[in-house]
Design an enzyme around this catalytic site. Sequence first.
Site, mmCIF file in Angstrom:
data_model
loop_
_atom_site.group_PDB
_atom_site.id
_atom_site.type_symbol
_atom_site.label_atom_id
_atom_site.label_comp_id
_atom_site.label_asym_id
_atom_site.label_seq_id
_atom_site.Cartn_x
_atom_site.Cartn_y
_atom_site.Cartn_z
ATOM 1 N N ASP A 151 -1.026 -5.784 9.412
ATOM 2 C CA ASP A 151 -2.036 -4.814 8.982
ATOM 3 C C ASP A 151 -3.252 -5.621 8.527
ATOM 4 O O ASP A 151 -3.198 -6.304 7.500
ATOM 5 C CB ASP A 151 -1.462 -3.974 7.834
ATOM 6 C CG ASP A 151 -2.408 -2.857 7.405
ATOM 7 O OD1 ASP A 151 -3.542 -2.790 7.927
ATOM 8 O OD2 ASP A 151 -2.006 -2.042 6.543
ATOM 9 N N TRP A 198 0.867 -1.185 0.000
ATOM 10 C CA TRP A 198 0.000 0.000 0.000
ATOM 11 C C TRP A 198 0.905 1.238 0.000
ATOM 12 O O TRP A 198 1.814 1.329 0.845
ATOM 13 C CB TRP A 198 -0.871 -0.041 1.266
ATOM 14 C CG TRP A 198 -1.858 1.075 1.404
ATOM 15 C CD1 TRP A 198 -2.686 1.571 0.441
ATOM 16 C CD2 TRP A 198 -2.124 1.825 2.596
ATOM 17 N NE1 TRP A 198 -3.465 2.574 0.965
ATOM 18 C CE2 TRP A 198 -3.144 2.761 2.282
ATOM 19 C CE3 TRP A 198 -1.623 1.799 3.895
ATOM 20 C CZ2 TRP A 198 -3.650 3.645 3.214
ATOM 21 C CZ3 TRP A 198 -2.137 2.685 4.823
ATOM 22 C CH2 TRP A 198 -3.134 3.596 4.475
ATOM 23 N N LYS A 219 -13.437 -1.248 5.603
ATOM 24 C CA LYS A 219 -14.002 -2.061 4.525
ATOM 25 C C LYS A 219 -15.031 -3.059 5.047
ATOM 26 O O LYS A 219 -16.097 -3.213 4.472
ATOM 27 C CB LYS A 219 -12.892 -2.824 3.776
ATOM 28 C CG LYS A 219 -11.599 -2.057 3.557
ATOM 29 C CD LYS A 219 -11.748 -0.936 2.585
ATOM 30 C CE LYS A 219 -10.536 -0.201 2.128
ATOM 31 N NZ LYS A 219 -9.541 0.445 2.819
HETATM 32 C C1 LMR Z 1 -6.785 1.815 -1.027
HETATM 33 O O1 LMR Z 1 -5.678 1.268 -0.998
HETATM 34 O O2 LMR Z 1 -7.347 2.116 -2.084
HETATM 35 C C2 LMR Z 1 -7.511 2.086 0.258
HETATM 36 O O3 LMR Z 1 -6.853 1.494 1.319
HETATM 37 C C3 LMR Z 1 -7.821 3.511 0.446
HETATM 38 C C4 LMR Z 1 -6.646 4.338 0.873
HETATM 39 O O4 LMR Z 1 -6.752 5.016 1.892
HETATM 40 O O5 LMR Z 1 -5.617 4.337 0.197
#
Ligand code: LMR
Length: 390
Positions: free
Chosen positions: A209, A128, A244
């Site tokens: 996470d 992420w 989510k």
């Molecule tokens: C994503 O990866 O799209 C979600 O977790 C939203 C975000 O806050 O990035």
Amino acid sequence: MFDTLDRQPPDALLAVIGMHRADPRPDKIDVGVGVYRDETGTTPVMGAVKAAEARLLSEQVSKSYLGAEGDQTFTDSLAHVALGEALAADSRITGIQTPGGTGALRLAAELLARTERRPTVWVGAPTWPNHAPIFGEAGLRVASHGYFDAARGDLDFNLFVDGLTGAQPGDVVLLHGCCHNPTGTAFDAAQWQQLATMVVARGLVPLVDLAYQGLGRGLAEDAAGMRALLTAAPEALVAYSCDKNFALYRERVGALWVQAPSPAVAVPVRETLLVLARSLWSMPPDHGAAAVREILSDAALSADWQAELTGMCERINALRLALGQAHPALAPIARQQGLFALLPIDRGAVRQLRERHAIYMPDSGRINIAGLRHETVAPFIDALAPHLPL
Ligand code: LMR
């Protein structure tokens, strides 16, 4: 003073929301930011959340301050869902409410930065995009390791283990509990056990996470690997998001649990978390967490929430199957889990899809599978196919 600040690029993922919104084409497809959408393309408030909110509206008698820990009943109820009965009762583990999973990660980062060891945090590449900045902004060193075999579109466990060769005892390894963002890959049960053995043998500290529990294989299934890891490891952290699985996105609902080596050490850990939280946000927002607390303390609401979550999970998995069967290069998607998959396409293809076909995704080629509807799978594949490897 402020004239010394540099310009900053907009957040690449959040920018996709704005680009999609500004596109007037009626058949546009948004597979960008990670929110669940139903077959009509909307992100509904879950039925159990609506019912819990109605109850709060009529029965809540005060909105007075709770404290830096937030709503402890929320956190303790959620521990049963996330950690399971045995770990929820383990007095080495202490947890507090946080503003979303990001708040949990940031609080974890600040806690780690307060320790004498100031560990390096190892994150998989890709992960992420907000992971590295969260730890970096807290002043921690972030190192990255491989785990993903892009050619096969699959997790490579040997690559993962090799990538962590440089990790020192006390270093932190960030793991996605389930539904990996962005690749959709997952460790199997045997790999979680191997991971637990490795973490213990090398003195590494896992930080899990867990942001998508229930959207992969099921609530208990999605947490099983993490629970095995926590059972083996002397020290660990869990950052949890209700964005989510309770569809509470903008309400910012999350929790951080820290597993200390003993109940005695859990005491200063908790005190430090409270001091840090107080300086970061003083107290987390209440409303969403109160709704979750209402749901988890009521058997009928809980059952309703779980049934709706199961339906969401089944819709994602049906779309995964349709994508996996539509093109050989997408076959791994059917084996993966959660909202995301990483398409084997480059930035140029992402741009063409956006400009020519009004299909929106970040430059990485990550798609949010729930952004598709069964009727948009075919046009999506038609637009995508020329860019896929044979
Ligand atoms: C994503 O990866 O799209 C979600 O977790 C939203 C975000 O806050 O990035």
